[in-house]
Design a protein around this motif. Structure first.
Motif, PDB file in Angstrom:
ATOM      1  N   CYS A 104       0.799  -1.062   0.088  1.00 38.48           N
ATOM      2  CA  CYS A 104      -0.206   0.083  -0.025  1.00 38.48           C
ATOM      3  C   CYS A 104       0.616   0.876   0.273  1.00 38.48           C
ATOM      4  CB  CYS A 104      -0.839  -0.397   1.226  1.00 38.48           C
ATOM      5  SG  CYS A 104      -1.918  -2.062   1.354  1.00 38.48           S
ATOM      6  N   ASP A 105       0.317   2.392  -0.323  1.00 41.82           N
ATOM      7  CA  ASP A 105       1.271   3.580  -0.210  1.00 41.82           C
ATOM      8  C   ASP A 105       1.362   3.918   1.302  1.00 41.82           C
ATOM      9  OD1 ASP A 105       1.439   3.534  -3.603  1.00 41.82           O
ATOM     10  OD2 ASP A 105      -0.373   5.526  -2.854  1.00 41.82           O
ATOM     11  N   ARG A 106       2.426   4.591   1.358  1.00 37.41           N
ATOM     12  CA  ARG A 106       3.250   4.856   2.321  1.00 37.41           C
ATOM     13  C   ARG A 106       1.398   6.382   3.605  1.00 37.41           C
ATOM     14  NH1 ARG A 106       8.283   7.537   4.730  1.00 37.41           N
ATOM     15  NH2 ARG A 106       7.668   8.191   7.553  1.00 37.41           N
ATOM     16  N   ALA A 107       0.691   6.593   2.931  1.00 38.84           N
ATOM     17  CA  ALA A 107      -0.783   7.186   3.034  1.00 38.84           C
ATOM     18  C   ALA A 107      -1.271   6.649   3.827  1.00 38.84           C
ATOM     19  CB  ALA A 107      -0.923   8.737   2.136  1.00 38.84           C
ATOM     20  N   VAL A 118       0.080   8.097  19.197  1.00 41.42           N
ATOM     21  CA  VAL A 118       0.670   7.720  20.160  1.00 41.42           C
ATOM     22  C   VAL A 118       2.114   8.858  20.595  1.00 41.42           C
ATOM     23  CG1 VAL A 118       3.045   6.775  18.810  1.00 41.42           C
ATOM     24  CG2 VAL A 118       0.648   6.468  18.100  1.00 41.42           C
ATOM     25  N   ALA A 119       2.066  10.343  20.134  1.00 36.86           N
ATOM     26  CA  ALA A 119       3.247  10.381  20.422  1.00 36.86           C
ATOM     27  C   ALA A 119       2.292  11.864  22.192  1.00 36.86           C
ATOM     28  CB  ALA A 119       3.649  11.963  19.378  1.00 36.86           C
ATOM     29  N   GLU A 120       1.194  11.680  22.384  1.00 37.77           N
ATOM     30  CA  GLU A 120       0.976  12.041  23.727  1.00 37.77           C
ATOM     31  C   GLU A 120       0.640  11.323  24.405  1.00 37.77           C
ATOM     32  OE1 GLU A 120      -2.448  13.697  21.754  1.00 37.77           O
ATOM     33  OE2 GLU A 120      -1.895  14.670  20.262  1.00 37.77           O
ATOM     34  N   HIS A 121      -0.174  12.463  25.928  1.00 43.59           N
ATOM     35  CA  HIS A 121      -0.749  11.638  27.278  1.00 43.59           C
ATOM     36  C   HIS A 121      -1.417  10.627  27.006  1.00 43.59           C
ATOM     37  CE1 HIS A 121      -3.876  14.054  26.492  1.00 43.59           C
ATOM     38  NE2 HIS A 121      -4.293  13.492  26.846  1.00 43.59           N
ATOM     39  N   ALA A 122      -2.139  10.438  26.128  1.00 39.85           N
ATOM     40  CA  ALA A 122      -2.867   8.841  25.524  1.00 39.85           C
ATOM     41  C   ALA A 122      -2.521   8.317  25.022  1.00 39.85           C
ATOM     42  CB  ALA A 122      -4.662   9.843  25.502  1.00 39.85           C
ATOM     43  N   ARG A 123      -0.932   8.042  25.356  1.00 43.84           N
ATOM     44  CA  ARG A 123      -0.344   6.655  24.408  1.00 43.84           C
ATOM     45  C   ARG A 123      -0.720   5.701  24.585  1.00 43.84           C
ATOM     46  NH1 ARG A 123       5.743   7.904  24.258  1.00 43.84           N
ATOM     47  NH2 ARG A 123       5.661   7.311  25.759  1.00 43.84           N
ATOM     48  N   ALA A 168      11.633   4.168   7.189  1.00 44.88           N
ATOM     49  CA  ALA A 168      12.390   5.042   8.256  1.00 44.88           C
ATOM     50  C   ALA A 168      14.206   5.483   8.133  1.00 44.88           C
ATOM     51  CB  ALA A 168      12.757   4.102   9.741  1.00 44.88           C
ATOM     52  N   ASP A 169      15.052   4.121   7.178  1.00 46.38           N
ATOM     53  CA  ASP A 169      16.113   4.029   6.538  1.00 46.38           C
ATOM     54  C   ASP A 169      15.866   5.296   5.418  1.00 46.38           C
ATOM     55  OD1 ASP A 169      16.751   2.898   8.795  1.00 46.38           O
ATOM     56  OD2 ASP A 169      17.079   0.841   8.096  1.00 46.38           O
ATOM     57  N   ARG A 170      14.983   4.950   4.584  1.00 48.29           N
ATOM     58  CA  ARG A 170      14.251   6.510   3.833  1.00 48.29           C
ATOM     59  C   ARG A 170      14.627   7.430   3.706  1.00 48.29           C
ATOM     60  NH1 ARG A 170      11.213   1.210   0.293  1.00 48.29           N
ATOM     61  NH2 ARG A 170      12.906  -0.143   0.133  1.00 48.29           N
ATOM     62  N   ASP A 171      14.068   7.586   5.219  1.00 46.43           N
ATOM     63  CA  ASP A 171      13.431   9.106   6.003  1.00 46.43           C
ATOM     64  C   ASP A 171      15.096   9.542   6.216  1.00 46.43           C
ATOM     65  OD1 ASP A 171      10.961   9.142   5.386  1.00 46.43           O
ATOM     66  OD2 ASP A 171      10.519   8.513   7.076  1.00 46.43           O
ATOM     67  N   GLU A 172      16.198   9.090   6.447  1.00 44.47           N
ATOM     68  CA  GLU A 172      17.391   9.108   6.807  1.00 44.47           C
ATOM     69  C   GLU A 172      18.446   9.817   6.183  1.00 44.47           C
ATOM     70  OE1 GLU A 172      20.873   7.655  10.442  1.00 44.47           O
ATOM     71  OE2 GLU A 172      18.583   6.914  10.209  1.00 44.47           O
ATOM     72  N   ILE A 193       4.063   6.176  10.970  1.00 43.29           N
ATOM     73  CA  ILE A 193       5.134   5.031  11.463  1.00 43.29           C
ATOM     74  C   ILE A 193       6.795   5.056  11.602  1.00 43.29           C
ATOM     75  CG2 ILE A 193       6.594   3.753   9.657  1.00 43.29           C
ATOM     76  CD1 ILE A 193       4.729   4.453   7.115  1.00 43.29           C
ATOM     77  N   CYS A 194       7.406   6.172  12.194  1.00 40.79           N
ATOM     78  CA  CYS A 194       8.140   6.372  12.753  1.00 40.79           C
ATOM     79  C   CYS A 194       8.061   6.411  14.388  1.00 40.79           C
ATOM     80  CB  CYS A 194       9.572   7.023  12.200  1.00 40.79           C
ATOM     81  SG  CYS A 194       9.958   7.491  10.984  1.00 40.79           S
ATOM     82  N   GLU A 195       6.965   7.395  14.785  1.00 39.62           N
ATOM     83  CA  GLU A 195       6.850   6.944  16.243  1.00 39.62           C
ATOM     84  C   GLU A 195       6.378   5.517  16.459  1.00 39.62           C
ATOM     85  OE1 GLU A 195       3.476  10.766  16.900  1.00 39.62           O
ATOM     86  OE2 GLU A 195       4.934  11.139  15.331  1.00 39.62           O
ATOM     87  N   MET A 196       5.836   5.153  16.232  1.00 44.87           N
ATOM     88  CA  MET A 196       5.285   3.621  16.700  1.00 44.87           C
ATOM     89  C   MET A 196       6.849   2.717  16.571  1.00 44.87           C
ATOM     90  SD  MET A 196       2.203   3.259  16.988  1.00 44.87           S
ATOM     91  CE  MET A 196       1.641   1.660  15.870  1.00 44.87           C
TER      92      MET A 196
END
Length: 291
Positions: free
Chosen positions: A190-193, A207-212, A233-237, A255-258
Motif C-alpha cells: 500500500c502507499d505510505r499514506a 502515539v506521541a501524546e499523553h494518551a499514548r 525510516a531508513d529512506r527518510d534518514e 510510522i516512525c513514532e510507532m
C-alpha cells in the motif's frame, strides 16, 4: 470489525492505494453491482439478467485464478515463513489468542484480481493464511474492486467492505476486539499514506501524546502484514524518496513514532511474483517499548 452481509460497493475516492508494478490503471467508470447493465471490467453491455450471469461467470474464473496462485504459494518457503511469523505475532498480541483459531483477517489495498496478477497472488496468500490459521472472519476493501472481484472474494470467504467505512471503524473495532481476539491487517504494497491513515484511525493519533499508552494497548492487539516500516525510516534518514511519491514522508510520521513499540520481521522474497510481496514484513506492537 463485525462483518455483515456484503453490500453493493459505491464509488469511492481512496487515492492512497498503490499503483504497483503490473497493475493496469483503473478504468474511469462507476463500479457496477450485480444488476447493472454494463459488466464492470468485461467491456460488454447486456440486460440485467445477462449481466448478472456474466458477472457470476467472471467471478468463477477469478476464483480459479486465485486458487491456481494459491497452489503455487502453498509449497513456497515464503508462505511457510509468513504463517510462522504471523502465528508468533498473534501469540504476542495483548489479548493473545495463540494457536490456530480466533481473530479476524482484514485485507486493505489489494486492488482488483481481475486487473492485476499481483493482486491475485496477494489475495491467494491472504486466503491461504486464513485457511491455515482457521480464520473464518475475513474481509477485504479496495475502491478498485469490481463486481467480479466481489463474487470471487465471496467464494473464498471474503466479505467485500467499503474502504472508507473500514478506515473510520478501525478505532471502534480495535476497542471492541481488544478483549477477544487479534486483528490481522493484510496490507501488502500500500502507499505510505494508507499505513499512516490506518495508524491514525487505530490509535486516534495519540502515539506521541499523553494518551499514548491507552492507544497502544488497543493497537497491541493488531498484527500488520505490510511494507517494512524500518525501510521507510531508513529512506527518510537518507532522503532518497522524492517528495510527493507514494513512499515519501507526508504530514504525519506515525510510522516512525510507532517503531519503538514495534517488532518487525522481514519476509523472504517470492520469486514467481516478486512485485506482489517484496519489502514485506510482519509487524506486531506493544504498549511497552521494544527497543
Amino acid at each position: 470489525l463485525k462483518f455483515s452481509q456484503p453490500q453493493p460497493l459505491r464509488t469511492m475516492s481512496w487515492q492512497t492505494v498503490s499503483r504497483r508494478k503490473g497493475r493496469v490503471p483503473p478504468i474511469a467508470r462507476t463500479p457496477c453491482t450485480t444488476g447493472s447493465t454494463e459488466v464492470a471490467g468485461l467491456g460488454i453491455v447486456a440486460s440485467a439478467e445477462a449481466s448478472s450471469e456474466a458477472i457470476a461467470a467472471a467471478g468463477r474464473r477469478l476464483e480459479a485464478r486465485v486458487r491456481e496462485r494459491a497452489s503455487l504459494l502453498q509449497s513456497s518457503s515464503f508462505m511457510a515463513e509468513l504463517e510462522t511469523l504471523v502465528r508468533a505475532a498473534r501469540s504476542r498480541a495483548r489479548s493473545g489468542v495463540a494457536g490456530t483459531t480466533g481473530g479476524q483477517l482484514l485485507c486493505l489495498g489489494i486492488g482488483s484480481v481481475e486487473m492485476s496478477n499481483a493482486s491475485a497472488c496477494q489475495l491467494a496468500a491472504a486466503w491461504l493464511l486464513a485457511e491455515q490459521l482457521g480464520l473464518s472472519r475475513r474481509a477485504w476493501a479496495d475502491p478498485q474492486m469490481r463486481a467480479a472481484d466481489v463474487v470471487a472474494g465471496n467464494a473464498l470467504g471474503f466479505e467485500a467492505l467499503e474502504p472508507e467505512v473500514v478506515l473510520q471503524a478501525l478505532t471502534t473495532a480495535a476497542a471492541a476486539e481488544a478483549a477477544t481476539s487479534p486483528v490481522i491487517l493484510f496490507m501488502p504494497h500500500c502507499d505510505r499514506a494508507l499505513y499512516e491513515r490506518v495508524l491514525l484511525e487505530a490509535t486516534g493519533g495519540r502515539v506521541a501524546e499523553h494518551a499514548r499508552e491507552a492507544a497502544l494497548q488497543l493497537f497491541a492487539n493488531v498484527v500488520l502484514i505490510g511494507n517494512s516500516f524500518s525501510l521507510y525510516a531508513d529512506r527518510d534518514e537518507l532522503r532518497v524518496v522524492p517528495e510527493g511519491s507514494p513512499g515519501a514522508l507526508g504530514a504525519t510520521n506515525l510510522i516512525c513514532e510507532m517503531r519503538p513499540f514495534m517488532q518487525e520481521e522481514l519476509l523472504l522474497e517470492y520469486g514467481p511474483c516478486s512485485e506482489a510481496f517484496n519489502d514485506l514484513a510482519v509487524l506486531s506492537f506493544s504498549s511497552e517499548k521494544t527497543r
